[in-house]
Write a protein that holds these residues in place. Structure first.
Motif, PDB file in Angstrom:
ATOM      1  N   SER A 185       5.793   4.872   2.506  1.00  0.00           N
ATOM      2  CA  SER A 185       5.460   6.294   2.559  1.00  0.00           C
ATOM      3  C   SER A 185       6.722   7.064   2.947  1.00  0.00           C
ATOM      4  O   SER A 185       7.724   6.477   3.353  1.00  0.00           O
ATOM      5  N   CYS A 200      -4.975  -0.871   4.664  1.00  0.00           N
ATOM      6  CA  CYS A 200      -4.099  -1.826   5.352  1.00  0.00           C
ATOM      7  C   CYS A 200      -4.901  -2.716   6.300  1.00  0.00           C
ATOM      8  O   CYS A 200      -4.726  -3.940   6.322  1.00  0.00           O
ATOM      9  N   VAL A 209       1.847  -4.705  10.004  1.00  0.00           N
ATOM     10  CA  VAL A 209       2.213  -4.169   8.687  1.00  0.00           C
ATOM     11  C   VAL A 209       3.731  -4.043   8.597  1.00  0.00           C
ATOM     12  O   VAL A 209       4.395  -3.662   9.566  1.00  0.00           O
ATOM     13  N   SER A 245       3.659  -1.382   3.629  1.00  0.00           N
ATOM     14  CA  SER A 245       3.300  -0.006   3.302  1.00  0.00           C
ATOM     15  C   SER A 245       4.557   0.789   3.014  1.00  0.00           C
ATOM     16  O   SER A 245       5.604   0.572   3.634  1.00  0.00           O
ATOM     17  N   TRP A 250       6.484  -1.886   7.449  1.00  0.00           N
ATOM     18  CA  TRP A 250       6.580  -0.466   7.105  1.00  0.00           C
ATOM     19  C   TRP A 250       7.896  -0.150   6.397  1.00  0.00           C
ATOM     20  O   TRP A 250       8.962  -0.531   6.870  1.00  0.00           O
ATOM     21  N   GLY A 297      -5.245   5.110   3.220  1.00  0.00           N
ATOM     22  CA  GLY A 297      -4.280   4.018   3.235  1.00  0.00           C
ATOM     23  C   GLY A 297      -4.347   3.157   4.482  1.00  0.00           C
ATOM     24  O   GLY A 297      -4.225   1.927   4.420  1.00  0.00           O
ATOM     25  N   SER A 298      -4.554   3.776   5.643  1.00  0.00           N
ATOM     26  CA  SER A 298      -4.619   3.002   6.885  1.00  0.00           C
ATOM     27  C   SER A 298      -5.846   2.093   6.907  1.00  0.00           C
ATOM     28  O   SER A 298      -5.788   0.961   7.401  1.00  0.00           O
ATOM     29  N   VAL A 358       0.856  -1.182   0.000  1.00  0.00           N
ATOM     30  CA  VAL A 358       0.000   0.000   0.000  1.00  0.00           C
ATOM     31  C   VAL A 358       0.891   1.231   0.000  1.00  0.00           C
ATOM     32  O   VAL A 358       1.681   1.440   0.928  1.00  0.00           O
ATOM     33  N   GLY A 375       0.297   4.070   3.055  1.00  0.00           N
ATOM     34  CA  GLY A 375      -0.505   3.278   3.995  1.00  0.00           C
ATOM     35  C   GLY A 375      -0.688   3.901   5.361  1.00  0.00           C
ATOM     36  O   GLY A 375      -1.464   3.390   6.157  1.00  0.00           O
ATOM     37  N   ASN A 376       0.017   4.999   5.646  1.00  0.00           N
ATOM     38  CA  ASN A 376      -0.162   5.631   6.957  1.00  0.00           C
ATOM     39  C   ASN A 376      -1.125   6.815   6.904  1.00  0.00           C
ATOM     40  O   ASN A 376      -1.315   7.512   7.895  1.00  0.00           O
TER      41      ASN A 376
END
Length: 287
Positions: free
Chosen positions: A87, A73, A102, A85, A104, A69-70, A61, A64-65
């Motif tokens: 970002s 997820c 997740v 994710s 990250w 996005g969250s 994603v 994702g944060n």
């Protein structure tokens, strides 16, 4: 998984003997060619063979944060997917338990050297990357960054790519020229690189509970009533100039549900899905 492979070995493998067998009362085989009694079939058990389990779907994603996005997820984790994710800030600031599951990654889509390893083992991608600012900045974030991701995913052999774009708001597009030009450029690239596995979602205003600086803003208080009214005012969308302004809002949960399904369901149709399509697909049962 253990698979036991067995093979049957006949004591006399001659072809005529195989065709000239007749069963007797005691279960042994009598040859019709002679009176000789053949021995029973011998069963030899081979060694067990390790067969690896089928690979798991891994979803990446982009962004994702963030707000959308969250939710994506969390929806993907609920469906049993391995979720990563990417970002600029890396790990989400949310303290919810799902965030611990997740993978990250921190990286900048405008600098490919900092994030390409995030695509390792990925089978599908959902991009929520977007932003506002000057026209040149908006084009870079909404257009160039997503185009870089689409091209890299295609080169890596990713199967499906879902892009969270934006509904067309008519006259409002001119006020955010860089934003919409970037979005449409990314859409064109996606349909070119992923003609059979590219899906574009075009929601309008996305509502839901948004966390900002530790505070939770219940955007559904406004968005939900608007959605109920405008869902039944679809003919207003056809009005010249102002029609797109009547595009109904959509719940973030619905967007997340459809995005994950589009990224993982091989029969989900490629192409552009508008707000009404998002609502329709979100109401269908998952496969």
């Amino acid at each position: 998984m253990k698979t036991i492979v067995s093979r049957l070995i006949h004591s006399k493998p001659s072809v005529p003997g195989l065709y000239a067998m007749a069963p007797s009362r005691n279960g042994r085989c009598l040859s019709t060619v002679s009176d000789k009694v053949d021995g029973p079939f011998k069963v030899e058990e081979a060694e067990t063979v390790d067969v690896p389990p089928p690979p798991t779907e891994k979803l990446l994603v982009l962004g994702g944060n963030g707000f959308v996005g969250s939710h994506i997820c969390r929806e993907a984790l609920d469906r049993g997917l391995t979720v990563a994710s990417l970002s600029r800030s890396g790990r989400s600031s949310l303290h919810d338990s799902w965030a611990n599951n997740v993978i990250w990654h921190q990286g900048n889509l405008l600098s490919s050297d900092s994030w390409k390893e995030a695509l390792d083992g990925v089978t599908s991608v959902i991009s929520c990357i977007g932003g506002f600012g000057s026209n040149s900045y908006m084009y870079k974030i909404n257009g160039t960054a997503n185009i870089n991701a689409i091209r890299s995913a295609s080169e890596k052999g990713v199967k499906r790519f879902v892009y969270i774009s934006a509904a067309d708001f008519g006259m409002a597009n001119y006020l955010l020229q860089g934003y919409y030009e970037g979005k449409r450029a990314a859409e064109t690239e996606l349909l070119t690189k992923f003609p059979y596995g590219g899906v574009i979602l075009r929601p309008g205003f996305i509502y839901g509970t948004r966390t900002v600086g530790g505070m939770k803003l219940p955007l559904g208080v406004v968005g939900s009533p608007m959605e109920m009214v405008l869902q039944h005012a679809k003919p207003l969308n056809q009005l010249p100039l102002v029609g797109p302004l009547f595009t109904p809002p959509v719940n973030v949960t619905a967007v997340a549900k459809v995005a994950v399904r589009a990224a993982t369901d091989p029969v989900f149709p490629p192409g552009i899905i508008d707000v009404h399509g998002i609502v329709r697909y979100s109401q269908q049962k998952s496969r």
